[in-house]
Design an enzyme around this catalytic site. Structure first.
Site, PDB file in Angstrom:
ATOM      1  N   HIS A  83       0.822  -1.203   0.000  1.00  0.00           N
ATOM      2  CA  HIS A  83       0.000   0.000   0.000  1.00  0.00           C
ATOM      3  C   HIS A  83       0.861   1.261   0.000  1.00  0.00           C
ATOM      4  O   HIS A  83       0.542   2.253  -0.684  1.00  0.00           O
ATOM      5  CB  HIS A  83      -0.918  -0.021   1.224  1.00  0.00           C
ATOM      6  CG  HIS A  83      -1.716   1.230   1.384  1.00  0.00           C
ATOM      7  ND1 HIS A  83      -1.408   2.182   2.332  1.00  0.00           N
ATOM      8  CD2 HIS A  83      -2.796   1.700   0.699  1.00  0.00           C
ATOM      9  CE1 HIS A  83      -2.281   3.181   2.242  1.00  0.00           C
ATOM     10  NE2 HIS A  83      -3.121   2.921   1.268  1.00  0.00           N
ATOM     11  N   GLU A  86       1.971   1.815  -3.445  1.00  0.00           N
ATOM     12  CA  GLU A  86       0.870   2.344  -4.264  1.00  0.00           C
ATOM     13  C   GLU A  86       0.839   3.864  -4.196  1.00  0.00           C
ATOM     14  O   GLU A  86       0.695   4.556  -5.214  1.00  0.00           O
ATOM     15  CB  GLU A  86      -0.456   1.760  -3.780  1.00  0.00           C
ATOM     16  CG  GLU A  86      -1.685   2.333  -4.482  1.00  0.00           C
ATOM     17  CD  GLU A  86      -2.867   2.473  -3.555  1.00  0.00           C
ATOM     18  OE1 GLU A  86      -3.428   3.589  -3.476  1.00  0.00           O
ATOM     19  OE2 GLU A  86      -3.233   1.468  -2.901  1.00  0.00           O
ATOM     20  N   HIS A  87       0.996   4.414  -3.001  1.00  0.00           N
ATOM     21  CA  HIS A  87       1.030   5.864  -2.837  1.00  0.00           C
ATOM     22  C   HIS A  87       2.224   6.471  -3.567  1.00  0.00           C
ATOM     23  O   HIS A  87       2.099   7.502  -4.241  1.00  0.00           O
ATOM     24  CB  HIS A  87       1.123   6.221  -1.354  1.00  0.00           C
ATOM     25  CG  HIS A  87      -0.196   6.197  -0.643  1.00  0.00           C
ATOM     26  ND1 HIS A  87      -0.728   7.292  -0.003  1.00  0.00           N
ATOM     27  CD2 HIS A  87      -1.106   5.204  -0.469  1.00  0.00           C
ATOM     28  CE1 HIS A  87      -1.891   6.987   0.542  1.00  0.00           C
ATOM     29  NE2 HIS A  87      -2.138   5.710   0.282  1.00  0.00           N
ATOM     30  N   GLU A 163      -4.186   7.927   7.104  1.00  0.00           N
ATOM     31  CA  GLU A 163      -5.160   6.995   6.530  1.00  0.00           C
ATOM     32  C   GLU A 163      -5.464   5.859   7.504  1.00  0.00           C
ATOM     33  O   GLU A 163      -6.612   5.429   7.637  1.00  0.00           O
ATOM     34  CB  GLU A 163      -4.635   6.442   5.203  1.00  0.00           C
ATOM     35  CG  GLU A 163      -5.645   5.597   4.454  1.00  0.00           C
ATOM     36  CD  GLU A 163      -5.158   5.157   3.089  1.00  0.00           C
ATOM     37  OE1 GLU A 163      -5.896   4.403   2.416  1.00  0.00           O
ATOM     38  OE2 GLU A 163      -4.041   5.556   2.684  1.00  0.00           O
TER      39      GLU A 163
END
Length: 464
Positions: A83, A86-87, A163
């Site tokens: 993740h 991904e950012h 997040e």
């Protein structure tokens, strides 16, 4: 994929490109009427797969790249790396800054996003059909040319921690992560996709870069495009983008990785996990092992889930909300992975109502496991599932999602008609058999909320 620290890739020679073109393999997977709904696939030298679905009656197109990597591919110390990466792929390449990436799509009214799951990651852009070349160039550049700048790694760490905090502030979402941990324990599938505060803080630029180089090789990627697209044109533009990065010529003879396999047995039963939070509602998931996404019984389990908690006429909705007013939201769901699956029942209610809600959930599950569903319930659930399947494929983004995920996870494509046929073929006897197999397992339970000792004392009764 070339390491972020690589020098500028040397273009392939003309002769090299000519040889490579002769090796590209193209086939029609699904034949549509008058070209509408036709699905084609090309495997490029280097193992990159390109799948398209043509829908010439629309003016939009969605382009996506699926990576064969998810949080289950992480070690405990790397939890959250997929993740995090991904950012970071949005934060700049050798050709574009982070602002350039976002501005390019904003300037044409396009939408760009990504998501990370347990077993795959997807990056996509939805644009007007005339702007598809731009979307292809930008998304491919992100996937092949990220520099993973150290300053961006540090800056984005704070975003990801926010997040995580945002997710933890939403107990209706967080309870599903808790349920995965309850059922799957401290395993790759049981850990959160986002990682934890500790693991995210411990991730370094070098570790993320190594993860990038390992998992973003063309053999691990599937390119998917749907809408008013021409397959040969998409292939040509994708190939040019990957050739520009030198990503195909380095591994010309490589073959794509196949779908995940293996057999995983979930033996967890009767576990209860309570996370004490000062929330207005208590959030509950009661569930047991389901079936994998490769199991043919997934169609039957889908019908069973629809009848139990898939709509306003479902048993759980009627018993918990309509008749007793104990909860606003209640539903059932299935999660299928390559080698296992989960079946869960969710409800959000006042803490004082938890014992009653759990009692009803357990009674309904036990009754269906014992007696099955009525013929009318099965017919209604088949119709609901069929309708929602078709309605869920009414835009190019959903079509891209279907063909990309199908290629990555199953290595084949299934037409909508074939999917509807699978659902329609489910019989009451099939549902009774799956209900006995799945719902007869001793359940486990996850709860988030401010339960008193007396309320919490009833939790073990639900899994006894």
């Amino acid at each position: 994929m070339t390491p972020p620290s690589r020098p500028t890739a040397r273009p392939a020679t003309t002769a090299g490109r000519a040889v490579a073109r002769t090796k590209a393999r193209t086939q029609t997977l699904l034949k549509g009427e008058n070209g509408v709904g036709t699905v084609r696939k090309t495997v490029l030298p280097g193992g990159l797969r390109v799948v398209t679905e043509t829908l010439p009656t629309v003016r939009s197109a969605t382009f996506g790249i699926w990576a064969h990597v998810g949080s289950r591919d992480e070690t405990p110390s790397l939890n959250g790396a997929t993740h995090y990466l991904e950012h970071l792929l949005f934060k700049g390449t050798e050709r574009r800054s982070a602002l350039d990436i976002s501005a390019a799509l904003d300037a044409v009214g396009g939408e760009m996003n990504a998501f990370t799951a347990k077993e795959f990651t997807c990056y996509y852009a939805r644009v007007l059909d005339t702007d598809l070349p731009l979307a292809i160039d930008v998304v491919c550049d992100m996937l092949t040319g990220s520099v993973i700048d150290p300053s961006e790694v540090d800056a984005e760490r704070g975003v990801i921690l926010e997040e995580i905090a945002m997710t933890e502030d939403d107990p209706g979402d967080c309870v599903h992560d808790l349920f995965a941990r309850t059922m799957l324990g401290d395993s790759p599938l049981g850990r959160p996709v986002l990682g934890t505060v500790d693991t995210v803080n411990a991730l370094t630029r070098d570790r993320i870069a190594r993860f990038y180089r390992k998992h973003y090789d063309p053999t691990h990627l599937v390119v998917a495009a749907a809408g008013n697209v021409d397959h040969a044109t998409v292939v040509r533009q994708v190939r040019a983008a990957f050739d520009r990065a030198g990503a195909l010529t380095r591994t010309e003879d490589a073959e794509p990785v196949g779908p995940r396999g293996g057999t995983r047995t979930i033996r967890t039963a009767g576990r209860v996990e309570l996370l004490d939070r000062s929330t207005e509602q208590a959030h509950i998931v009661l569930g047991m092992p389901g079936v994998s996404r490769n199991d043919e019984r997934r169609w039957t389990l889908g019908v069973l889930s629809a009848a139990l908690g898939g709509g306003m006429s479902s048993r759980l909705f009627q018993e918990i909300r309509e008749k007793r007013g104990l909860a606003y939201s209640t539903y059932s769901y299935t999660s299928g992975f390559a080698d296992c699956g989960l079946f869960g029942v969710y409800a959000g209610c006042r803490p004082s109502q938890v014992p009653d809600v759990l009692k009803i959930c357990r009674q309904e599950l036990d009754q269906v496991a014992r007696d099955g569903l009525t013929d009318d319930e099965v017919r209604r659930a088949v119709g609901q599932l069929s309708g929602s399947t078709v309605l869920g494929l009414e835009d190019t983004g959903a079509l891209m999602h279907r063909i990309g995920k199908s290629e990555l996870c199953w290595g084949e494509q299934m037409s909508v008609d074939d999917m509807l046929a699978k659902i329609s073929a489910v019989t009451p006897d099939d549902v009774r058999e799956v209900a006995r197999e799945v719902l007869s397992h001793r359940p486990s339970l996850s709860v988030i909320g401010p339960l008193t000792d007396k309320q919490a004392s009833h939790l073990d009764d639900a899994v006894a």
